[in-house]
Enzyme design. Structure first.
Site, PDB file in Angstrom:
ATOM      1  N   PRO A   2     -31.611-104.707 -60.449  1.00 21.44           N
ATOM      2  CA  PRO A   2     -32.836-104.945 -59.662  1.00 21.44           C
ATOM      3  C   PRO A   2     -32.534-105.489 -58.272  1.00 21.44           C
ATOM      4  O   PRO A   2     -31.643-106.326 -58.091  1.00 21.44           O
ATOM      5  CB  PRO A   2     -33.602-105.967 -60.507  1.00 21.44           C
ATOM      6  N   CYS A   3     -33.313-105.018 -57.304  1.00 16.58           N
ATOM      7  CA  CYS A   3     -33.096-105.412 -55.908  1.00 16.58           C
ATOM      8  C   CYS A   3     -34.134-106.425 -55.443  1.00 16.58           C
ATOM      9  O   CYS A   3     -34.243-106.678 -54.241  1.00 16.58           O
ATOM     10  CB  CYS A   3     -33.147-104.182 -55.001  1.00 16.58           C
ATOM     11  N   ASN A   4     -34.900-106.995 -56.370  1.00 19.31           N
ATOM     12  CA  ASN A   4     -36.011-107.884 -55.984  1.00 19.31           C
ATOM     13  C   ASN A   4     -35.596-108.980 -55.013  1.00 19.31           C
ATOM     14  O   ASN A   4     -36.331-109.315 -54.090  1.00 19.31           O
ATOM     15  CB  ASN A   4     -36.615-108.541 -57.225  1.00 19.31           C
TER      16      ASN A   4
END
EC number: 2.1.1.37
Length: 608
Positions: free
Chosen positions: A568-570
């Site tokens: 995830p790149c959150n």
């Protein structure tokens, strides 16, 4: 007959959010403009075009005309002042004046004869999670009612404040001597909350990266391991960067990449090579412990905070990232970094070659596309879309302007079209991309995500691979595995890797897919059942994939040929204003599970 196994190992309630590269969506429960009557008693407004006779036989602004411009999103005080100052200069001049006053925001001193004393509301952007909850109910609330001289201070105040902030920063950067387009791009990359010093560093980073693709990662990112690798471009810019408080390029940063600053990236972002172009020599020597099989492939957003890609590279055998913008493979940009141990020779693109311009991808837009909109490709596809209120504001602004519209109207419309990837679908009418259009741009089959809510479709597609780009890299595996492959797919999403392998004609004997989102698992399973004959095993939590469990799978299927995924790149994406914490963030720290699992696979397969 396809086989599928779901292995339950935890709650499926949490879903990964926002690709990052995304902007905050405007509220879909947009309130209308104020419908209160205009009760101003000032009678000195010049200009017959905006006056009607009142009871005292003196001229005042027409209530209907004032309401018309309020319906476009302008505050009543601004409308009245603009009408007074505009005189008899006509509608186009009035629109430009309204946009000017709107941009001035709090600096505008409204004439006492027209001011209502309203205080601009503060912007609250703390809630990013429910931006798409009410897609089907947008504008259901209708128009608000209020007292005299009141106006809608919900969506409009946020919108005006945001535009004003952006323009102020662009103006400041232009006064420093930077081109306007580079200033606007820096704000897009770093977010509207970024400081001027961060924006200055971002512009210099992009300018220096324009010299060509750097052969070594440490040439264009901080050397976080110690020491200073000053690129040849640093000396020329160091003095000017210092003037604006910028950090020197060689300054040591934290290992987790948590410094809120994007790293310089190569320009053009073409990776090691592109289809049908000459292959330039790449000095990429892999250490013995990184050689495949098993092969591995890791993806994440290119515009990550400073130091992140150095850390990712360090944990993945110090392999140089391959940065690619998918605009070279389709009609939409998608800047991503890839670290892998795949061969670089004998790559081949998916056929047919997808269109690379908007007009080729969506010919029906050509009829309505205005000559003053220069876009040929979309920006990065996001997890959310614009509100209906914004679309109506654009339509009204264009309808009430000349053809072509005045420069300030063009600027406003183009900024919103670029931000939200709006396409022209009618006269003065723009609209967001439909989910099936996003599927086409990203390389997925038609209706791949159909069957879930519209909101979930946008979210799932916005977080996915661009299939054509990934397939070009994976194409080298086709001749290496004519009998098929066993794949460990981590953070699978909606199956971008699996779709890429399928479209390449590579048989998947077994795929063990790890994906938290139940919605995404459902999409992948549905596609698998329709297209595959191999075994699909789905796991919901990457943290439960222990070494013991991996060894059991290796013994069962004989090992993995490919470990692929993108965590995830959150906490990495530039649009995440609240939790851009680098690899130590709650979600992006799952990268270390990718490293843990890859190491386990390699050591177990070597041992067995």
């Amino acid at each position: 007959m396809a086989h599928w196994v779901r292995e339950s190992d935890g709650s499926d309630s949490f879903e990964w959010d926002s690709d990052g590269n995304g902007e905050e969506a405007a509220s879909f429960n947009a309130a209308g403009a104020s419908s209160s009557a205009m009760t101003s008693t000032n009678t000195d407004v010049p200009g017959p075009s905006t006056r009607v006779a009142n009871g005292n036989r003196k001229a005042g602004p027409s209530a209907a005309l004032v309401q018309k411009y309020m319906d476009m999103g302008f505050a009543e005080e601004i409308v009245l002042k603009a009408m007074k100052d505009n005189g008899d200069n006509g509608a186009d001049s009035l629109i430009e004046l309204l946009l000017t006053y709107q941009e001035l925001g709090n600096d505008l001193k409204v004439d006492n004869g027209f001011a209502s004393g309203c205080v601009p509301q503060t912007v609250d952007d703390s809630d990013d999670d429910d931006i798409l909850e009410n897609w089907d109910d947008e504008d259901a609330g209708g128009r608000s009612t209020g007292v005299a001289n009141s106006f809608d201070d919900s969506g409009d105040e946020d919108f005006l404040h945001e535009i004003s902030q952006t323009d102020e920063k662009v103006d400041s950067l232009v006064k420093m001597g930077f081109p306007e387009d580079e200033a606007a791009l820096a704000i897009t990359r770093c977010g509207q909350d970024a400081s001027i010093s961060v924006l200055v560093d971002s512009i210099y980073a992009s300018q220096t990266a324009g010299d060509g693709y750097c052969g070594n990662l440490s040439d264009y990112e901080d050397n976080s391991y110690g020491g200073r690798n000053k690129g040849r471009f640093i000396d020329g810019n160091k003095k000017k960067r210092k003037t604006y408080g910028g950090q020197a390029q060689g300054t040591r940063g934290p290992l987790d990449g948590s410094s809120n600053e994007p790293m310089p990236l190569p320009h053009p972002m073409v990776g090691f090579n592109l289809p049908d172009q000459w292959t330039r020599p790449v000095d990429r020597s892999l250490p013995s412990q990184a050689m495949g099989p098993p092969y591995f492939y890791y993806e994440n957003v290119a515009l990550a905070p400073k130091g992140v890609w150095t850390t990712i590279s360090r944990f993945l055998h110090d392999i140089q990232p391959e940065f690619v913008d998918s605009k070279y493979f389709c009609a939409a940009a998608r800047k991503r970094g890839y670290i892998h141990n795949l061969p670089l020779e004998n790559r081949s693109p998916l056929l047919p070659i997808p269109p690379k311009t908007i007009s080729e991808a969506f010919p029906h837009t050509r009829r309505w596309w205005p000559s003053w909109d220069p876009r040929r490709q979309f920006n990065c596809l996001q997890t959310c879309v614009s509100s209906a209120k914004l679309l109506e504001r654009i339509r009204v602004a264009l309808t009430n302007s000349s053809d072509p519209p005045p420069p300030r109207v063009q600027k406003f419309v183009l900024e919103e079209c670029r931000k939200w990837n709006l396409a022209w679908v009618g006269l003065n009418k723009v609209a967001p991309l439909e989910p099936d259009e996003m599927e086409f741009l990203l390389g997925f089959p038609k209706d791949h995500t159909r069957g879930i809510s519209r909101t979930e479709r946008y979210r799932s597609l916005g977080n996915s691979f661009q299939v054509d780009t990934v397939a070009y890299h994976l194409s080298v595996l086709k001749d290496m595995y004519p009998q098929g492959m066993n794949v460990l797919s981590l953070f699978s999403g909606i199956g971008g890797a699996e779709v890429a392998l399928h479209r390449l004609g590579i048989r998947m004997k077994t795929v063990i897919s790890v994906e938290k989102s139940e919605v995404n698992r459902t999409i992948l399973k549905s596609w698998w059942d329709q297209t595959q004959a191999g075994l699909l095993i789905e796991i919901s939590d990457v943290q439960t994939l222990t070494s013991e469990r991996i060894e059991a799978y290796v013994r069962r299927i004989g090992g993995f040929d490919l470990v692929i995924g993108g965590s995830p790149c959150n906490n990495l994406a530039g649009s995440n204003r609240h939790h851009r914490d680098g690899l130590e963030g709650e979600h992006s720290s799952l990268f270390y599970h990718y490293v843990r699992i890859l190491d386990s696979v390699k050591s177990i397969m070597e041992r067995l």
